[in-house]
Design a protein around this motif. Structure first.
Motif, short mmCIF file in Angstrom:
data_model
loop_
_atom_site.label_atom_id
_atom_site.label_comp_id
_atom_site.label_asym_id
_atom_site.label_seq_id
_atom_site.Cartn_x
_atom_site.Cartn_y
_atom_site.Cartn_z
N PRO A 26 0.83 -1.21 0.00
CA PRO A 26 0.00 0.00 0.00
C PRO A 26 0.86 1.26 0.00
N ASP A 27 0.36 2.30 -0.62
CA ASP A 27 1.07 3.57 -0.70
C ASP A 27 0.75 4.39 0.54
N HIS A 28 1.68 4.41 1.50
CA HIS A 28 1.42 5.09 2.76
C HIS A 28 1.64 6.60 2.67
N SER A 29 1.95 7.09 1.47
CA SER A 29 1.97 8.54 1.30
C SER A 29 0.56 9.09 1.07
N CYS A 30 -0.38 8.19 0.82
CA CYS A 30 -1.77 8.59 0.62
C CYS A 30 -2.45 8.84 1.97
N ALA A 31 -3.39 9.76 1.97
CA ALA A 31 -4.19 10.06 3.16
C ALA A 31 -5.64 10.19 2.71
N PRO A 32 -6.36 9.09 2.56
CA PRO A 32 -7.69 9.12 1.94
C PRO A 32 -8.67 10.07 2.62
N VAL A 33 -8.69 10.11 3.94
CA VAL A 33 -9.64 10.98 4.64
C VAL A 33 -9.27 12.45 4.41
N LEU A 34 -7.99 12.76 4.55
CA LEU A 34 -7.56 14.14 4.34
C LEU A 34 -7.80 14.57 2.89
N ASP A 35 -7.48 13.69 1.94
CA ASP A 35 -7.71 14.01 0.53
C ASP A 35 -9.20 14.24 0.26
N ALA A 36 -10.05 13.43 0.87
CA ALA A 36 -11.49 13.58 0.67
C ALA A 36 -11.99 14.89 1.26
N LEU A 37 -11.43 15.30 2.40
CA LEU A 37 -11.84 16.56 3.01
C LEU A 37 -11.45 17.74 2.12
N VAL A 38 -10.24 17.68 1.54
CA VAL A 38 -9.80 18.73 0.62
C VAL A 38 -10.73 18.79 -0.59
N ALA A 39 -11.06 17.61 -1.14
CA ALA A 39 -11.94 17.56 -2.30
C ALA A 39 -13.33 18.09 -1.98
N TYR A 40 -13.81 17.81 -0.79
CA TYR A 40 -15.12 18.29 -0.35
C TYR A 40 -15.16 19.82 -0.39
#
Length: 249
Positions: free
Chosen positions: A6-20
């Motif tokens: 898995p790519d641990h540089s990803c932050a799905p929750v943080l990325d989703a908040l930015v997109a929101y």
């Protein structure tokens, strides 16, 4: 078949908040402050808008109604990989709620659960809530580091402050109780948590038979500035105990 790490540089929750925020969505779901629009201006001035703009639901917020983007699923998978677990589950409302949920998931009323005796008071609340029968395991005290290690297969002998569990925490908590002077509480069964805070580890749990050493520890501690917030009498001049069967009329 080998799977890529898995790519641990990803932050799905943080990325989703930015997109929101970037999409400029207008929420028609809780929370009621609506990204701060419905908050009192005085509160916004004191706390700032970031408190409200970061308060977004997981579904119909970070993700859509059907969670088709798998935001939490991907974030939990990354956490599981990071800590070497099969699964992880995120929870909100503080860790105490998560503790209770985990306990209810593995044991029910009158079933046994092995628990370290230095557990946080939220664990005792879970015992009361679920009616679970605790099997206490003493931690290992490290005299060099002055801290307690988790229990191991080699369990040390109980120390003076270790009390005998004679009733289910739930039965003691919800049974008939009375307040008695702390000097007369030795030998009685506790009907409340007596928890020096911090660290939040109960010195006495509902259903345990109180000993003189524990009572003296609490009283002298309070006199020295210790806080025991869960007690019926925070000064521990009196203690809530279970009414003896001969007195229960």
């Amino acid at each position: 078949m080998d799977h890529a790490s898995p790519d641990h540089s990803c932050a799905p929750v943080l990325d989703a908040l930015v997109a929101y925020h970037e999409t400029g969505q207008v929420p028609f779901t809780p929370p009621g402050h609506k990204q701060g629009r419905g908050a009192d201006p005085r509160v916004r001035e004191a706390l700032g808008d970031a408190v409200f703009t970061s308060d977004v639901l997981a579904t119909s917020g970070l993700d859509d109604r059907s969670s088709s983007h798998h935001v939490l699923e991907r974030a939990q998978a990354l956490m599981a990989d990071a800590v070497g677990a099969e699964h992880t589950f995120f929870s909100t409302c503080g860790s105490s709620l998560s503790v209770k949920a985990a306990m209810l998931a593995v044991a029910g009323p009158h079933q046994e659960l092995i628990i370290g005796r230095d557990a946080h008071k939220s664990v005792v609340s879970g015992l009361v809530l679920a009616g679970i029968r605790p099997v206490w395991v003493d931690p290992q005290w490290d005299p060099d580091l002055h801290l307690a290690h988790p229990p191991s297969a080699e369990v040390p002998d109980p120390v003076e402050l270790r009390l005998e569990q004679v009733m289910l925490p739930r039965d003691a908590f919800f049974g008939r109780t009375e307040l008695v002077p702390w000097e007369k509480a030795a030998g009685r069964v506790a009907a409340e948590m007596l928890t020096p805070y911090p660290p939040g580890i109960p010195a006495a749990v509902p259903g345990e038979r109180l000993g003189t050493e524990v009572l003296q520890y609490l009283r002298t501690g309070v006199e020295a500035g210790m806080v025991v917030p869960d007690a019926a009498d925070p000064g521990v001049k009196s203690v809530k105990v279970v009414v003896r069967p001969t007195e229960d009329r």
